[in-house]
Scaffold this motif. Structure first.
Motif, PDB file in Angstrom:
ATOM      1  N   UNK A 156     -19.731  -7.480 -41.521  1.00 43.64           N
ATOM      2  CA  UNK A 156     -18.290  -7.317 -41.353  1.00 43.64           C
ATOM      3  C   UNK A 156     -17.832  -5.912 -41.740  1.00 43.64           C
ATOM      4  N   UNK A 157     -18.504  -5.326 -42.733  1.00 43.32           N
ATOM      5  CA  UNK A 157     -18.142  -3.976 -43.165  1.00 43.32           C
ATOM      6  C   UNK A 157     -17.069  -3.948 -44.236  1.00 43.32           C
ATOM      7  N   UNK A 158     -16.509  -5.097 -44.578  1.00 39.77           N
ATOM      8  CA  UNK A 158     -15.538  -5.208 -45.664  1.00 39.77           C
ATOM      9  C   UNK A 158     -15.561  -6.652 -46.147  1.00 39.77           C
ATOM     10  N   UNK A 159     -15.026  -6.935 -47.331  1.00 36.38           N
ATOM     11  CA  UNK A 159     -15.135  -8.287 -47.905  1.00 36.38           C
ATOM     12  C   UNK A 159     -14.482  -9.354 -47.016  1.00 36.38           C
ATOM     13  N   UNK A 160     -15.290 -10.281 -46.521  1.00 36.10           N
ATOM     14  CA  UNK A 160     -14.748 -11.340 -45.662  1.00 36.10           C
ATOM     15  C   UNK A 160     -13.728 -12.194 -46.393  1.00 36.10           C
ATOM     16  N   UNK A 161     -13.965 -12.438 -47.664  1.00 34.23           N
ATOM     17  CA  UNK A 161     -13.072 -13.301 -48.441  1.00 34.23           C
ATOM     18  C   UNK A 161     -11.641 -12.781 -48.471  1.00 34.23           C
ATOM     19  N   UNK A 162     -11.482 -11.472 -48.329  1.00 37.44           N
ATOM     20  CA  UNK A 162     -10.164 -10.859 -48.449  1.00 37.44           C
ATOM     21  C   UNK A 162      -9.497 -10.604 -47.098  1.00 37.44           C
ATOM     22  N   UNK A 163     -10.144 -10.992 -46.011  1.00 33.04           N
ATOM     23  CA  UNK A 163      -9.550 -10.788 -44.687  1.00 33.04           C
ATOM     24  C   UNK A 163      -8.245 -11.576 -44.556  1.00 33.04           C
ATOM     25  N   UNK A 164      -7.233 -11.010 -43.907  1.00 27.35           N
ATOM     26  CA  UNK A 164      -6.005 -11.764 -43.650  1.00 27.35           C
ATOM     27  C   UNK A 164      -6.300 -12.987 -42.776  1.00 27.35           C
ATOM     28  N   UNK A 165      -5.719 -14.134 -43.176  1.00 30.40           N
ATOM     29  CA  UNK A 165      -5.994 -15.365 -42.427  1.00 30.40           C
ATOM     30  C   UNK A 165      -4.845 -16.348 -42.584  1.00 30.40           C
ATOM     31  N   UNK A 166      -4.183 -16.653 -41.489  1.00 32.05           N
ATOM     32  CA  UNK A 166      -3.142 -17.683 -41.444  1.00 32.05           C
ATOM     33  C   UNK A 166      -2.080 -17.473 -42.529  1.00 32.05           C
ATOM     34  N   UNK A 191     -18.753 -31.024 -51.684  1.00 34.64           N
ATOM     35  CA  UNK A 191     -18.455 -30.429 -50.383  1.00 34.64           C
ATOM     36  C   UNK A 191     -18.835 -28.956 -50.428  1.00 34.64           C
ATOM     37  N   UNK A 192     -19.780 -28.541 -49.581  1.00 33.99           N
ATOM     38  CA  UNK A 192     -20.222 -27.156 -49.561  1.00 33.99           C
ATOM     39  C   UNK A 192     -19.724 -26.471 -48.292  1.00 33.99           C
ATOM     40  N   UNK A 193     -19.048 -25.335 -48.493  1.00 33.00           N
ATOM     41  CA  UNK A 193     -18.467 -24.602 -47.376  1.00 33.00           C
ATOM     42  C   UNK A 193     -18.505 -23.110 -47.695  1.00 33.00           C
ATOM     43  N   UNK A 194     -18.818 -22.295 -46.691  1.00 35.94           N
ATOM     44  CA  UNK A 194     -18.816 -20.843 -46.873  1.00 35.94           C
ATOM     45  C   UNK A 194     -17.430 -20.284 -46.577  1.00 35.94           C
ATOM     46  N   UNK A 195     -17.096 -19.198 -47.234  1.00 29.41           N
ATOM     47  CA  UNK A 195     -15.760 -18.625 -47.082  1.00 29.41           C
ATOM     48  C   UNK A 195     -15.512 -18.149 -45.655  1.00 29.41           C
ATOM     49  N   UNK A 196     -16.583 -17.811 -44.922  1.00 27.30           N
ATOM     50  CA  UNK A 196     -16.418 -17.318 -43.554  1.00 27.30           C
ATOM     51  C   UNK A 196     -16.473 -18.427 -42.506  1.00 27.30           C
ATOM     52  N   UNK A 197     -16.332 -19.672 -42.957  1.00 26.31           N
ATOM     53  CA  UNK A 197     -16.287 -20.826 -42.047  1.00 26.31           C
ATOM     54  C   UNK A 197     -14.937 -21.525 -42.216  1.00 26.31           C
ATOM     55  N   UNK A 227     -14.410 -12.204 -35.925  1.00 30.74           N
ATOM     56  CA  UNK A 227     -13.109 -12.329 -36.610  1.00 30.74           C
ATOM     57  C   UNK A 227     -11.970 -12.255 -35.600  1.00 30.74           C
ATOM     58  N   UNK A 228     -12.018 -11.279 -34.702  1.00 33.82           N
ATOM     59  CA  UNK A 228     -10.965 -11.135 -33.687  1.00 33.82           C
ATOM     60  C   UNK A 228     -10.906 -12.360 -32.785  1.00 33.82           C
ATOM     61  N   UNK A 229     -12.071 -12.864 -32.393  1.00 33.91           N
ATOM     62  CA  UNK A 229     -12.105 -14.060 -31.542  1.00 33.91           C
ATOM     63  C   UNK A 229     -11.516 -15.258 -32.282  1.00 33.91           C
TER      64      UNK A 229
END
Length: 206
Positions: free
Chosen positions: A19-29, A101-107, A192-194
């Motif tokens: 990703x090139x930057x922290x996925x956890x901090x990406x803007x989302x909803x 419940x196991x889930x990744x931050x990018x899912x 991410x864009x998709x």
């Protein structure tokens, strides 16, 4: 939902190299990806969420403070692979948990996906429950707490939790979903864009 006695493990320790930057901090909803995921797990039936941090622990820490239902677990071995983060999450679980419940931050998953998978897992009495769509498995993964020692024994060499799935004595319950929402995985800027453009529709197609 608290009658499930479930806790979530949110895997957010990775390096986000693609990703090139922290996925956890990406803007989302309207928030960040890590906050969206924590909220979904809580709203979906988890009484607590263990947020496993790693490379970007310092950046994520402010988002995890002053939330009594969130347990921060730093994984110093994050560079060794996802299995180390799952184990760090298992060690951070509170007592009395029945389902994990196991889930990744990018899912990213809406709360209804968590709730449905958790509810059907509880009703089935299975050891492991996973969602499926169009012939392929998805996430989140739900484990009965009796498998805690098996989860603590996973390693990268044997493909992590897949070793548990390969055990013929494990009762594995698969839930068919009509939506590809259970497959959304954000690893690259393109993904991410998709996801930004398709997520709302996928999240509403129950």
């Amino acid at each position: 939902m608290s009658n499930y006695h479930a806790a979530g493990i949110l895997l957010a320790a990775g390096e986000s190299s693609r990703m090139g930057k922290p996925k956890a901090l990406l803007p989302w909803r309207g928030t960040t990806l890590v906050e969206y995921q924590m909220n979904s797990l809580i709203q979906g039936g988890c009484s607590n969420v263990v947020a496993v941090t790693g490379k970007f622990d310092a950046e994520m820490a402010p988002m995890l403070r002053e939330r009594p239902s969130i347990i921060r677990a730093y994984n110093p071995k994050y560079i060794e692979g996802k299995t180390t983060s799952i184990k760090a999450g298992i060690w951070g679980l509170p007592d009395g948990v029945k389902s994990i419940v196991i889930l990744a931050v990018d899912q990213p998953r809406p709360s209804w996906v968590i709730e449905k998978t958790l509810r059907l897992h509880a009703e089935s009495g299975a050891d492991v429950t996973t969602p499926r769509h169009d012939g392929h498995g998805g996430h989140p993964l739900i484990f009965d707490a009796s498998l805690r020692s098996e989860l603590l024994a996973i390693n990268e060499e044997t493909q992590g939790v897949r070793e548990i799935f390969r055990n013929p004595e494990i009762n594995h319950h698969r839930i068919e979903f009509n939506s590809a929402i259970v497959h959304v995985d954000i690893n690259t800027p393109e993904a991410y864009e998709k996801a930004l453009s398709t997520y709302a529709e996928l999240a509403n197609s129950k």
